[in-house]
Design a protein around this motif. Structure first.
Motif, PDB file in Angstrom:
ATOM      1  N   ALA A 158       0.836  -1.203   0.000  1.00  0.00           N
ATOM      2  CA  ALA A 158       0.000   0.000   0.000  1.00  0.00           C
ATOM      3  C   ALA A 158       0.872   1.255   0.000  1.00  0.00           C
ATOM      4  CB  ALA A 158      -0.924  -0.013   1.215  1.00  0.00           C
ATOM      5  N   ILE A 159       1.903   1.259   0.854  1.00  0.00           N
ATOM      6  CA  ILE A 159       2.804   2.420   0.906  1.00  0.00           C
ATOM      7  C   ILE A 159       3.505   2.594  -0.437  1.00  0.00           C
ATOM      8  CG2 ILE A 159       4.848   3.411   2.017  1.00  0.00           C
ATOM      9  CD1 ILE A 159       4.052   1.821   4.546  1.00  0.00           C
ATOM     10  N   GLY A 160       3.972   1.475  -0.993  1.00  0.00           N
ATOM     11  CA  GLY A 160       4.695   1.520  -2.263  1.00  0.00           C
ATOM     12  C   GLY A 160       3.837   2.072  -3.383  1.00  0.00           C
ATOM     13  N   LEU A 161       2.568   1.583  -3.462  1.00  0.00           N
ATOM     14  CA  LEU A 161       1.677   2.034  -4.542  1.00  0.00           C
ATOM     15  C   LEU A 161       1.341   3.509  -4.380  1.00  0.00           C
ATOM     16  CD1 LEU A 161      -0.687  -1.038  -4.921  1.00  0.00           C
ATOM     17  CD2 LEU A 161       1.027  -0.219  -6.546  1.00  0.00           C
ATOM     18  N   ARG A 162       1.179   3.953  -3.127  1.00  0.00           N
ATOM     19  CA  ARG A 162       0.855   5.353  -2.871  1.00  0.00           C
ATOM     20  C   ARG A 162       1.984   6.276  -3.323  1.00  0.00           C
ATOM     21  NH1 ARG A 162      -2.992   7.857   0.804  1.00  0.00           N
ATOM     22  NH2 ARG A 162      -4.032   5.860   0.850  1.00  0.00           N
ATOM     23  N   ARG A 163       3.207   5.765  -3.179  1.00  0.00           N
ATOM     24  CA  ARG A 163       4.356   6.603  -3.517  1.00  0.00           C
ATOM     25  C   ARG A 163       4.759   6.496  -4.986  1.00  0.00           C
ATOM     26  NH1 ARG A 163       8.551   7.218   1.377  1.00  0.00           N
ATOM     27  NH2 ARG A 163       6.990   7.420   3.019  1.00  0.00           N
ATOM     28  N   MET A 164       4.082   5.633  -5.733  1.00  0.00           N
ATOM     29  CA  MET A 164       4.482   5.415  -7.121  1.00  0.00           C
ATOM     30  C   MET A 164       3.869   6.491  -8.012  1.00  0.00           C
ATOM     31  SD  MET A 164       4.564   1.856  -9.199  1.00  0.00           S
ATOM     32  CE  MET A 164       2.817   1.590  -9.228  1.00  0.00           C
ATOM     33  N   ASP A 165       4.737   7.330  -8.549  1.00  0.00           N
ATOM     34  CA  ASP A 165       4.302   8.405  -9.428  1.00  0.00           C
ATOM     35  C   ASP A 165       4.181   7.859 -10.865  1.00  0.00           C
ATOM     36  OD1 ASP A 165       3.702  11.158  -9.665  1.00  0.00           O
ATOM     37  OD2 ASP A 165       5.563  11.378 -10.803  1.00  0.00           O
ATOM     38  N   VAL A 166       3.354   8.519 -11.690  1.00  0.00           N
ATOM     39  CA  VAL A 166       3.225   8.070 -13.087  1.00  0.00           C
ATOM     40  C   VAL A 166       4.591   8.012 -13.759  1.00  0.00           C
ATOM     41  CG1 VAL A 166       1.896   8.337 -15.184  1.00  0.00           C
ATOM     42  CG2 VAL A 166       1.138   9.455 -13.098  1.00  0.00           C
ATOM     43  N   GLN A 167       5.395   9.034 -13.479  1.00  0.00           N
ATOM     44  CA  GLN A 167       6.730   9.108 -14.074  1.00  0.00           C
ATOM     45  C   GLN A 167       7.578   7.886 -13.722  1.00  0.00           C
ATOM     46  OE1 GLN A 167       7.962  11.908 -15.860  1.00  0.00           O
ATOM     47  NE2 GLN A 167       5.814  12.507 -15.901  1.00  0.00           N
ATOM     48  N   GLU A 168       7.301   7.326 -12.550  1.00  0.00           N
ATOM     49  CA  GLU A 168       8.148   6.250 -12.041  1.00  0.00           C
ATOM     50  C   GLU A 168       7.744   4.877 -12.579  1.00  0.00           C
ATOM     51  OE1 GLU A 168      10.767   6.596  -9.712  1.00  0.00           O
ATOM     52  OE2 GLU A 168      10.529   8.653 -10.427  1.00  0.00           O
ATOM     53  N   ILE A 169       6.519   4.779 -13.138  1.00  0.00           N
ATOM     54  CA  ILE A 169       5.990   3.446 -13.468  1.00  0.00           C
ATOM     55  C   ILE A 169       6.898   2.657 -14.422  1.00  0.00           C
ATOM     56  CG2 ILE A 169       4.068   2.236 -14.586  1.00  0.00           C
ATOM     57  CD1 ILE A 169       2.209   4.309 -13.237  1.00  0.00           C
ATOM     58  N   PRO A 170       7.396   3.260 -15.511  1.00  0.00           N
ATOM     59  CA  PRO A 170       8.269   2.464 -16.387  1.00  0.00           C
ATOM     60  C   PRO A 170       9.526   1.952 -15.682  1.00  0.00           C
ATOM     61  CG  PRO A 170       7.547   4.453 -17.493  1.00  0.00           C
ATOM     62  CD  PRO A 170       7.149   4.591 -16.062  1.00  0.00           C
ATOM     63  N   LYS A 171      10.059   2.776 -14.782  1.00  0.00           N
ATOM     64  CA  LYS A 171      11.256   2.358 -14.047  1.00  0.00           C
ATOM     65  C   LYS A 171      10.933   1.166 -13.143  1.00  0.00           C
ATOM     66  CE  LYS A 171      13.564   4.794 -10.760  1.00  0.00           C
ATOM     67  NZ  LYS A 171      14.040   6.074 -10.214  1.00  0.00           N
ATOM     68  N   VAL A 172       9.773   1.245 -12.482  1.00  0.00           N
ATOM     69  CA  VAL A 172       9.347   0.135 -11.628  1.00  0.00           C
ATOM     70  C   VAL A 172       9.192  -1.133 -12.464  1.00  0.00           C
ATOM     71  CG1 VAL A 172       7.547  -0.702 -10.067  1.00  0.00           C
ATOM     72  CG2 VAL A 172       8.193   1.699 -10.017  1.00  0.00           C
ATOM     73  N   ALA A 173       8.580  -0.989 -13.642  1.00  0.00           N
ATOM     74  CA  ALA A 173       8.366  -2.147 -14.514  1.00  0.00           C
ATOM     75  C   ALA A 173       9.694  -2.742 -14.968  1.00  0.00           C
ATOM     76  CB  ALA A 173       7.527  -1.749 -15.724  1.00  0.00           C
ATOM     77  N   LEU A 174      10.630  -1.868 -15.286  1.00  0.00           N
ATOM     78  CA  LEU A 174      11.951  -2.325 -15.740  1.00  0.00           C
ATOM     79  C   LEU A 174      12.625  -3.143 -14.650  1.00  0.00           C
ATOM     80  CD1 LEU A 174      14.047  -2.118 -18.000  1.00  0.00           C
ATOM     81  CD2 LEU A 174      14.969  -0.129 -16.843  1.00  0.00           C
ATOM     82  N   LEU A 175      12.566  -2.653 -13.418  1.00  0.00           N
ATOM     83  CA  LEU A 175      13.218  -3.369 -12.321  1.00  0.00           C
ATOM     84  C   LEU A 175      12.452  -4.627 -11.936  1.00  0.00           C
ATOM     85  CD1 LEU A 175      14.488  -0.199 -10.678  1.00  0.00           C
ATOM     86  CD2 LEU A 175      15.913  -2.189 -11.099  1.00  0.00           C
ATOM     87  N   THR A 176      11.123  -4.604 -12.145  1.00  0.00           N
ATOM     88  CA  THR A 176      10.349  -5.837 -11.942  1.00  0.00           C
ATOM     89  C   THR A 176      10.822  -6.901 -12.914  1.00  0.00           C
ATOM     90  OG1 THR A 176       8.439  -4.484 -11.347  1.00  0.00           O
ATOM     91  CG2 THR A 176       8.014  -6.794 -11.817  1.00  0.00           C
ATOM     92  N   ALA A 177      11.008  -6.492 -14.174  1.00  0.00           N
ATOM     93  CA  ALA A 177      11.486  -7.439 -15.187  1.00  0.00           C
ATOM     94  C   ALA A 177      12.866  -7.967 -14.813  1.00  0.00           C
ATOM     95  CB  ALA A 177      11.537  -6.755 -16.556  1.00  0.00           C
TER      96      ALA A 177
END
Lengths: 200, 209
Positions: free
Chosen positions: A25-44
């Motif tokens: 919940a904390i992580g999703l709240r702090r996830m900005d639109v700008q950050e989403i591709p970076k999060v996806a890249l690191l998830t991969a």
């Protein structure tokens, strides 16, 4: 690092699940639109890293990359690692669904902690301290995760000392490899794209 | 930055699986248990997906009522055998440490007739209740015009020899099924890309409101 189905007792699973949900919940709240591709890249990167085995030492373990994920993502490491673990469980039968919460916690908490510890060093101009902290975060996240895995197993009845010794010995090579890897990645990023790390 | 991140995401989607493909040690770390019923024993072999055998791992056998009937460890080859007390389904649980665990089901049938064969020993197969085997033996005796006097032990050995390659192949097949497949890696990366798209979509919509 991935605890299988049926190893842990129910209270540990429930507590782990609850705590992981809070982190998510904390992580999703702090996830900005700008950050989403970076999060996806690191998830991969996290999803694939588990396929790369380091055949050193008694029991060859695989890369986790949670130190680097922590440095780059902070709290959003929680959703990244959670999604990675879900896909690993579905596609590779790695870990399990009931242990998803505990496994997320065991890998994401060290990521968040080590990221918070190392990030101030990247804002300073001293290149050396940045690299030292990158190594500390890369290796430290693995050691901390190993301790948390040992802890969750011992809470479910395994004797702590022999279990944790086994896990530590197995993960020392990984900790060294990830320490070096994180120095390499961070030094390249600091030179080419410092904003990826600094804009926190 | 956003555009660059998206670009690097797609580049990595292409590059990472190729790297993984070429990496010979690219297997998931998971313990597997392959178990079968042979002779009058339950045999099992534990192995990691990396190919390593699960040596000295705890193994437990539960009967159909969930009662533990055996508790032991695998040997140096990761193998284990156990003589079941009676017919029924048995659940084998292997614990390879560090949270690795695997299960396998084996059903035991005709335990009695089988031990009957063993006990019959030199008296040959005439004493066993297995009519099919008897017929087969009569046929083979007829073919050999009575010169081939089989006893059950030799028969066991011949069967073992004939069945071993099949067993080996089954084992390889099971092992292959446990490997991580390239298409699964690609599928996972596809899911991540899709989730990224979804997340961006919802985040943008929230922002507009």
């Amino acid at each position: 690092m991935h605890i299988s189905e049926g190893v842990l007792i129910a209270p540990v699973l429930l507590a782990g699940g609850g705590a992981a949900m809070l982190g998510l919940a904390i992580g999703l709240r702090r996830m900005d639109v700008q950050e989403i591709p970076k999060v996806a890249l690191l998830t991969a990167a996290f999803f694939v890293a588990s396929l790369v085995h380091i055949p050193i030492g008694p029991s060859n373990a695989h890369l986790v990359l949670n130190g680097i994920i922590g440095i780059m993502l902070g709290w959003t490491a929680f959703p990244a690692i959670f999604i990675g673990l879900v896909l690993q469980a579905v596609l590779f039968q790695f870990g399990g669904f009931t242990t998803l919460g505990v496994n997320t916690l065991n890998m994401a908490v060290p990521a968040v902690l080590m990221g918070a510890l190392a990030r101030p060093a990247f804002r300073s101009d001293s290149g050396l301290s940045a690299l030292v902290m990158a190594a500390v975060a890369g290796a430290g996240a693995i050691i901390l995760s190993a301790a948390m895995v040992a802890g969750s197993l011992s809470l479910s009845g395994d004797p702590f000392i022999p279990v944790s010794r086994l896990i530590f010995v197995a993960h020392i090579p990984i900790a060294i490899v990830e320490g070096i890897l994180s120095v390499l990645i961070i030094s390249v990023l600091l030179k080419t794209k410092p904003e990826v790390i600094r804009n926190y | 930055m956003n555009f660059h991140a998206v670009k690097s995401m797609f580049v990595s989607i292409i590059i990472i699986p190729i790297l993984v493909m070429f990496c010979s040690s690219a297997q998931a770390h998971r313990v597997n248990l392959f178990a079968w019923y042979e002779g009058n024993m339950i045999m099992a072999e534990g192995y990691f997906s990396s190919g390593k055998k699960a040596v000295n791992s705890t193994i437990m056998v539960f009967d159909s009522e969930g009662k533990e009937v055996f508790h032991g460890t695998t040997d140096k080859k990761g193998e284990f055998c156990f003589q079941p007390p009676r017919d029924g389904d048995y659940r084998l649980v292997l614990e390879a440490g560090m949270g690795h665990r695997a299960e396998a089901l084996v059903s035991v049938k005709d335990l009695k007739s089988h031990t009957g064969v063993l006990e019959a020993g030199h008296a040959g197969l005439q004493t066993t209740e297995d009519s099919e085997l008897q017929e087969e033996f009569k046929a083979s005796e007829d073919a050999g015009k009575g010169t081939t006097a089989f006893n059950s032990k030799e028969f066991e050995q011949i069967l073992d020899r004939k069945l071993n390659p099949i067993k080996e192949q089954l084992f390889r097949l099971a092992e292959q099924g446990d490997r991580v497949k390239f298409r699964d890696v690609v599928a996972g990366l596809g899911y991540i890309a899709g989730l990224m798209g979804l997340a961006i979509y919802f985040a943008q919509r929230k922002r507009k409101k």
